[in-house]
Design an enzyme around this catalytic site. Structure first.
Site, PDB file in Angstrom:
ATOM      1  N   LYS A 162      23.078 -26.355  24.091  1.00 25.88           N
ATOM      2  CA  LYS A 162      22.272 -27.291  24.866  1.00 25.88           C
ATOM      3  C   LYS A 162      21.492 -28.184  23.914  1.00 25.88           C
ATOM      4  CE  LYS A 162      23.052 -26.343  29.184  1.00 25.88           C
ATOM      5  NZ  LYS A 162      23.771 -27.349  29.990  1.00 25.88           N
ATOM      6  N   ASP A 191      25.965 -30.149  25.010  1.00 22.69           N
ATOM      7  CA  ASP A 191      25.712 -30.634  26.372  1.00 22.69           C
ATOM      8  C   ASP A 191      24.269 -31.132  26.440  1.00 22.69           C
ATOM      9  OD1 ASP A 191      25.387 -31.116  29.043  1.00 22.69           O
ATOM     10  OD2 ASP A 191      25.836 -29.073  29.716  1.00 22.69           O
ATOM     11  N   GLU A 217      29.021 -33.438  26.087  1.00 24.68           N
ATOM     12  CA  GLU A 217      28.902 -33.464  27.563  1.00 24.68           C
ATOM     13  C   GLU A 217      27.598 -34.138  27.986  1.00 24.68           C
ATOM     14  OE1 GLU A 217      30.103 -29.759  29.404  1.00 24.68           O
ATOM     15  OE2 GLU A 217      28.386 -29.790  30.743  1.00 24.68           O
ATOM     16  N   ASP A 242      29.840 -33.979  33.632  1.00 26.25           N
ATOM     17  CA  ASP A 242      29.531 -32.735  34.363  1.00 26.25           C
ATOM     18  C   ASP A 242      28.805 -33.124  35.650  1.00 26.25           C
ATOM     19  OD1 ASP A 242      28.654 -30.312  35.323  1.00 26.25           O
ATOM     20  OD2 ASP A 242      27.297 -29.864  33.679  1.00 26.25           O
ATOM     21  N   LYS A 266      33.387 -27.154  38.132  1.00 28.07           N
ATOM     22  CA  LYS A 266      32.526 -26.021  38.484  1.00 28.07           C
ATOM     23  C   LYS A 266      32.838 -25.607  39.912  1.00 28.07           C
ATOM     24  CE  LYS A 266      28.780 -27.086  35.270  1.00 28.07           C
ATOM     25  NZ  LYS A 266      27.365 -27.421  35.098  1.00 28.07           N
ATOM     26  N   GLN A 294      27.588 -23.004  36.297  1.00 21.47           N
ATOM     27  CA  GLN A 294      26.449 -23.501  37.067  1.00 21.47           C
ATOM     28  C   GLN A 294      25.287 -22.507  36.976  1.00 21.47           C
ATOM     29  OE1 GLN A 294      26.655 -26.786  38.427  1.00 21.47           O
ATOM     30  NE2 GLN A 294      24.539 -26.192  38.038  1.00 21.47           N
TER      31      GLN A 294
END
Ligand code: MUC
Ligand code: MG
Length: 369
Positions: A162, A191, A217, A242, A266, A294
């Site tokens: 992240k 991401d 992402e 996403d 997802k 998720q």
């Protein structure tokens, strides 16, 4: 095969380690268990995760949408009438996780009724997926320690990091530390959950050019239309849409508009039926896919691997299937196990979900009636 009852049961299970990222943080799994019963005495099960920071749904809104909007309209229909059921659900805009949990619970009923695993009904390509672990925000040393623990305990060698903090130096430091400490053999991708501007994103990507990232992402918002296109054109790895591409139409706009050239699928937001649409669309257009997370519990993760293991293109990359490990408990009677970096889809009829009644009684938030 007629639907006789639909239940939406809110439950809460705390995380032992909260997940933090650019658009929010999750401390407690505030999910909704969805059960669909048929007149053959079969019960299909799935879960909807409330993610207000991504979809605007809350646990209360998911329960209300299912109980007051969806259940009265589709009870009495055949579980086989999936297209007709979706046409009815889609008269209400939004509510993606509520609709998806219903969709997957219907597939669970169908699989159990036919005596077939849903993963085989969907595509049956393989029995498992390689697992990617998502590393939430922390200091570099903590994120490295978590990645090492995941590698040493579960054999996981793919990590989604992240990013999206400001300034981006800490994120660059984390990625560099992961590469240095874990070596060349692990796969790393990032991401941003829309945390950076397009130009910050490009500067951060340039600062990490030697780290061998494999995907980028949602580094900036898709609404930064021209800036995002400018960024994607210069990005040397697939740029994944996403949360900006959660419907087949949004996926088309993202891919044809130059806002992305890969897509995160997802099941929590597109169920099995719309995930098929998104996947086939990506296959047809030649866009890579990744099975995303998720911040799913074990039920949601089992749904993800049920879908992801079923098709060739979803198994090309590791799926994000491990963040349930950060929850203090779960509802599955037979817990998921990640071994040698892999998670298997279940080959029993349906999705393979059996709920532990004692745990449901402990964690449910309603009165149980
Ligand atoms: C992810 O891939 O972004 C965090 C926010 C969200 O919508 O999903 C998670 C993981
Ligand atoms: Mg994401």
């Amino acid at each position: 095969m007629k639907i006789t009852a639909i239940e939406a049961i809110p439950f809460a299970i705390p995380y032992t380690k909260p997940l933090r990222f650019a658009s929010g943080e999750v401390h407690t799994a505030l999910h909704v268990l969805v059960r669909v019963s048929s007149d053959d005495g079969i019960v299909g099960v799935a879960e909807a995760p409330a993610r207000p920071f991504t979809y605007g749904e809350t646990q209360e809104s998911i329960v209300a949408a299912i109980r007051t909007l969806f259940a009265p309209r589709i009870t009495g229909m055949s579980v086989m009438d999936r297209e007709a059921i979706h046409a009815i659900l889609d008269r209400t805009v939004g509510n993606p996780t509520a609709k998806s949990a219903l969709d997957m619970a219907l597939w669970d009923v169908i699989g159990k009724t036919l005596g077939q695993p849903v993963t085989a009904l969907l595509g049956g390509f393989s029995d498992s997926m390689r697992v990617s672990h998502m590393l939430g925000f922390a200091e570099p040393a903590k994120m490295v320690a978590e990645a090492e623990r995941m590698r040493d305990t579960y054999g996981i060698t793919t990590f989604k990091v992240k990013v999206g903090r400001k300034p981006f130096k800490l994120d660059v430091d984390v990625c560099r530390a992961l590469r240095e400490e874990l070596g060349a053999d692990i796969e790393l991708y990032i991401d941003g959950n829309r945390g950076w501007t397009p130009s910050e994103s490009l500067r951060a990507l340039n600062a990490m050019a030697d780290i061998d990232l494999t995907l980028a992402e949602e580094l900036c918002p898709a609404d930064d239309v021209l800036g995002r296109k400018w960024l994607v054109e210069q990005c040397t790895v697939p740029f994944v849409a996403d949360e900006s591409a959660t419907t087949p139409g949004e996926v088309t706009r993202a891919l044809l508009g130059g806002a992305a050239n890969a897509v995160s699928i997802k099941t929590a937001r597109t169920g099995f039926s719309h995930s098929q649409r998104v996947l086939f669309q990506c296959d047809g257009l030649g866009a890579e896919v990744v099975m995303g997370n998720q911040i799913d519990g074990q039920l949601g993760t089992l749904c993800t691997v049920t879908f992801g293991a079923a098709y060739k293109s979803t198994t090309q990359r590791a799926g994000e299937l491990s963040n349930f490990l950060d929850m203090s408990d779960d509802l599955l009677a037979e817990p998921l196990e990640i071994v040698d970096g892999k998670l298997f889809a279940r080959q029993t009829p349906g999705i393979g979900i059996e709920i532990d009644a004692g745990k449901l009684a402990k964690y449910r938030l309603d009165d149980g009636n």
